[in-house]
Design an enzyme around this catalytic site. Sequence first.
Site, PDB file in Angstrom:
ATOM      1  N   TYR A   1      53.952  46.597  34.312  1.00 26.75           N
ATOM      2  CA  TYR A   1      53.187  46.074  35.440  1.00 26.75           C
ATOM      3  C   TYR A   1      53.402  44.584  35.682  1.00 26.75           C
ATOM      4  O   TYR A   1      52.864  44.033  36.656  1.00 26.75           O
ATOM      5  CB  TYR A   1      51.688  46.306  35.195  1.00 26.75           C
ATOM      6  CG  TYR A   1      51.305  47.754  35.033  1.00 26.75           C
ATOM      7  CD1 TYR A   1      51.151  48.583  36.139  1.00 26.75           C
ATOM      8  CD2 TYR A   1      51.099  48.308  33.772  1.00 26.75           C
ATOM      9  CE1 TYR A   1      50.798  49.914  36.007  1.00 26.75           C
ATOM     10  CE2 TYR A   1      50.743  49.646  33.622  1.00 26.75           C
ATOM     11  CZ  TYR A   1      50.602  50.439  34.742  1.00 26.75           C
ATOM     12  OH  TYR A   1      50.252  51.768  34.607  1.00 26.75           O
TER      13      TYR A   1
ATOM     14  N   HIS B   1      49.628  43.197  41.866  1.00 23.79           N
ATOM     15  CA  HIS B   1      48.316  43.247  41.218  1.00 23.79           C
ATOM     16  C   HIS B   1      48.219  42.275  40.042  1.00 23.79           C
ATOM     17  O   HIS B   1      47.118  41.961  39.579  1.00 23.79           O
ATOM     18  CB  HIS B   1      48.064  44.676  40.721  1.00 23.79           C
ATOM     19  CG  HIS B   1      46.702  45.217  41.016  1.00 23.79           C
ATOM     20  ND1 HIS B   1      45.828  44.666  41.934  1.00 23.79           N
ATOM     21  CD2 HIS B   1      46.036  46.287  40.496  1.00 23.79           C
ATOM     22  CE1 HIS B   1      44.714  45.365  41.970  1.00 23.79           C
ATOM     23  NE2 HIS B   1      44.804  46.355  41.111  1.00 23.79           N
TER      24      HIS B   1
ATOM     25  N   TYR C   1      43.030  47.716  31.407  1.00 27.29           N
ATOM     26  CA  TYR C   1      43.539  47.873  32.764  1.00 27.29           C
ATOM     27  C   TYR C   1      42.603  47.187  33.745  1.00 27.29           C
ATOM     28  O   TYR C   1      41.432  46.933  33.455  1.00 27.29           O
ATOM     29  CB  TYR C   1      43.738  49.356  33.095  1.00 27.29           C
ATOM     30  CG  TYR C   1      44.969  49.917  32.409  1.00 27.29           C
ATOM     31  CD1 TYR C   1      46.223  49.759  32.988  1.00 27.29           C
ATOM     32  CD2 TYR C   1      44.866  50.546  31.177  1.00 27.29           C
ATOM     33  CE1 TYR C   1      47.355  50.228  32.355  1.00 27.29           C
ATOM     34  CE2 TYR C   1      45.997  51.025  30.528  1.00 27.29           C
ATOM     35  CZ  TYR C   1      47.247  50.860  31.123  1.00 27.29           C
ATOM     36  OH  TYR C   1      48.369  51.306  30.478  1.00 27.29           O
TER      37      TYR C   1
ATOM     38  N   ASN D   1      40.875  47.950  36.315  1.00 24.02           N
ATOM     39  CA  ASN D   1      39.582  48.532  36.701  1.00 24.02           C
ATOM     40  C   ASN D   1      38.508  48.378  35.633  1.00 24.02           C
ATOM     41  O   ASN D   1      37.334  48.638  35.904  1.00 24.02           O
ATOM     42  CB  ASN D   1      39.747  50.018  37.040  1.00 24.02           C
ATOM     43  CG  ASN D   1      40.579  50.232  38.290  1.00 24.02           C
ATOM     44  OD1 ASN D   1      41.032  49.280  38.921  1.00 24.02           O
ATOM     45  ND2 ASN D   1      40.789  51.478  38.657  1.00 24.02           N
TER      46      ASN D   1
ATOM     47  N   ASP E   1      44.787  38.983  42.902  1.00 20.74           N
ATOM     48  CA  ASP E   1      45.497  39.329  44.125  1.00 20.74           C
ATOM     49  C   ASP E   1      44.499  39.699  45.215  1.00 20.74           C
ATOM     50  O   ASP E   1      43.425  40.204  44.927  1.00 20.74           O
ATOM     51  CB  ASP E   1      46.449  40.499  43.869  1.00 20.74           C
ATOM     52  CG  ASP E   1      45.699  41.755  43.418  1.00 20.74           C
ATOM     53  OD1 ASP E   1      44.948  41.677  42.419  1.00 20.74           O
ATOM     54  OD2 ASP E   1      45.856  42.812  44.058  1.00 20.74           O
TER      55      ASP E   1
ATOM     56  N   ASN F   1      38.758  46.549  42.618  1.00 14.37           N
ATOM     57  CA  ASN F   1      38.068  47.209  41.502  1.00 14.37           C
ATOM     58  C   ASN F   1      37.909  46.318  40.278  1.00 14.37           C
ATOM     59  O   ASN F   1      36.949  46.456  39.522  1.00 14.37           O
ATOM     60  CB  ASN F   1      38.794  48.499  41.122  1.00 14.37           C
ATOM     61  CG  ASN F   1      38.635  49.573  42.187  1.00 14.37           C
ATOM     62  OD1 ASN F   1      37.625  49.619  42.870  1.00 14.37           O
ATOM     63  ND2 ASN F   1      39.633  50.419  42.329  1.00 14.37           N
TER      64      ASN F   1
END
Length: 200
Positions: free
Chosen positions: A18, A23, A76, A78, A103, A124
């Site tokens: 990632y 993000h 993560y 969220n 972001d 989130n």
Amino acid sequence: MADSPWLVIGLGNPGPKYAGNRHNVGQMVLDLLAERTGSRFAKHPRAQAVVTEARLGTLPGGAPGPRVVLAKPTTYMNTSGGPVSALAQYYGIDADHVLAVHDEVDIPFDTLKLKASGGEGGHNGLRDISKALGTRDYLRVRVGVGRPPGRMDTADYVLRDFSATERKDLPILVDDAADAVEMVVTEGLLAAQGKYHPRA
């Protein structure tokens, strides 16, 4: 607490898969801040995060800037709230000294917006932080990544790497965002907004 440190959080997802995603631009900003201060991230003993402590920026007269805890959750996106809440409690930092760098799809790429409190705009990571802290009254440096093209799902869009064209300007955007973080902690939110918000 006049000398209370700042908790600066770079939001993103963990792992190399990632690292280049839109993000994860918040974590890119934190990496630059750590590089500027000559500090290295290390696993925190009480929170799911890697952290480093430093002085950020320079105060008038040349004195070192405020104490900051730079942190990247290892959860993560969220579930960012747990690490943020744990770090705030560990270091005794109130919400008004918590600054999230993240972001923002509602802002054009290459644009910054800074704010204190307010809604999460469907983000989130922010929603989980607000829930864990029990308040929305923390600061945000919102790094514009633009809206998804056509009918692309927003979640798919933010989990993709920046385009080749965007990557040419990305270092400037990350540098500006890091400067904005420094200005917030050394001169205050209003001063930073005056510099980084585009004139109407």
